[in-house]
Enzyme design. Sequence first.
Site, PDB file in Angstrom:
ATOM      1  N   HIS A  77      -2.051  -3.917   5.207  1.00 56.43           N
ATOM      2  CA  HIS A  77      -1.736  -3.463   6.569  1.00 56.43           C
ATOM      3  C   HIS A  77      -3.001  -3.129   7.335  1.00 56.43           C
ATOM      4  CE1 HIS A  77      -2.472   0.903   5.858  1.00 56.43           C
ATOM      5  NE2 HIS A  77      -2.288   0.527   4.610  1.00 56.43           N
ATOM      6  N   CYS A 109      -6.001   0.058   7.006  1.00 59.28           N
ATOM      7  CA  CYS A 109      -5.774   0.583   5.648  1.00 59.28           C
ATOM      8  C   CYS A 109      -6.892   1.553   5.234  1.00 59.28           C
ATOM      9  CB  CYS A 109      -5.694  -0.569   4.650  1.00 59.28           C
ATOM     10  SG  CYS A 109      -5.333  -0.026   2.965  1.00 59.28           S
ATOM     11  N   ASP A 123       0.472   3.731   1.741  1.00 56.77           N
ATOM     12  CA  ASP A 123       0.430   4.302   3.094  1.00 56.77           C
ATOM     13  C   ASP A 123       1.837   4.568   3.650  1.00 56.77           C
ATOM     14  OD1 ASP A 123       0.213   4.390   6.071  1.00 56.77           O
ATOM     15  OD2 ASP A 123      -1.909   4.015   5.641  1.00 56.77           O
ATOM     16  N   ARG A 175       2.876   4.738   6.536  1.00 58.05           N
ATOM     17  CA  ARG A 175       3.254   3.995   7.748  1.00 58.05           C
ATOM     18  C   ARG A 175       3.829   2.615   7.441  1.00 58.05           C
ATOM     19  NH1 ARG A 175      -2.583   4.337  10.272  1.00 58.05           N
ATOM     20  NH2 ARG A 175      -2.946   3.939   8.054  1.00 58.05           N
ATOM     21  N   CYS A 196       0.848  -1.191   0.000  1.00 58.74           N
ATOM     22  CA  CYS A 196       0.000   0.000   0.000  1.00 58.74           C
ATOM     23  C   CYS A 196       0.885   1.243   0.000  1.00 58.74           C
ATOM     24  CB  CYS A 196      -0.904  -0.007   1.241  1.00 58.74           C
ATOM     25  SG  CYS A 196      -2.072   1.384   1.270  1.00 58.74           S
TER      26      CYS A 196
END
Length: 211
Positions: free
Chosen positions: A98, A101, A44, A46, A42
């Site tokens: 994750h 998400c 993302d 993080r 992803c």
Amino acid sequence: MDGTRRLLAYNQQWVAERLAERPDYFTRLGGQQDPQFVWIGCSDSRVPAEMLTGCQPGELFVHRNVANQVIHTDLNMLTVVFYAVERLRVKHIIVCGHTGCGGVKAAMSRQDFGLINRWLQNIKDCAERHQAELEALPDEEARTGRLVEINVVEQVDHLAKTSVIQRCWKREQRPWLHGWVYDTDGGTLRELVRRTPGDLPHAAHQYDIED
Ligand code: CO
């Protein structure tokens, strides 16, 4: 204040530290890459793929998009996978979702996200196919957590059905496909599913590939 200055300053420090450790840190690859792993993750922030797996430059071939999707018409993703499998001859492809998400959460909501709706449709379809299981869960958090997992497994299976993977599986014992979930609160990775060349998809989904 230009926030990117911090990044450039860090880079200078990072280069100095790497060279102090190992003078050939940047030249040791000889201008080539020979990664063993592809990471489909992803976008993302993080989930920094190299950082959380300890991979050094040259080790991880990376493709990231919102909610780690493997969509058969996505030329970007297919190009990454084709190049990695055919040219770089990677041994493993990891699809990593994750917890928490945002893409998965958005797909579960009924909100209008404009253009993103089209990207999320794939996950909405996935949620619809598993509606009974998801609705049986106690709350939104549990449903999101489960859909993150279901999504990863589904994307691994999409990958298994691409002609790039099927062609390679008919010839060689690679690549192995892995579905992982990263826990953004705890930092841990967990393997949910693994598909190897012995696991050709159901006959109805196989291509009759001539070499
Ligand atoms: Co995400």
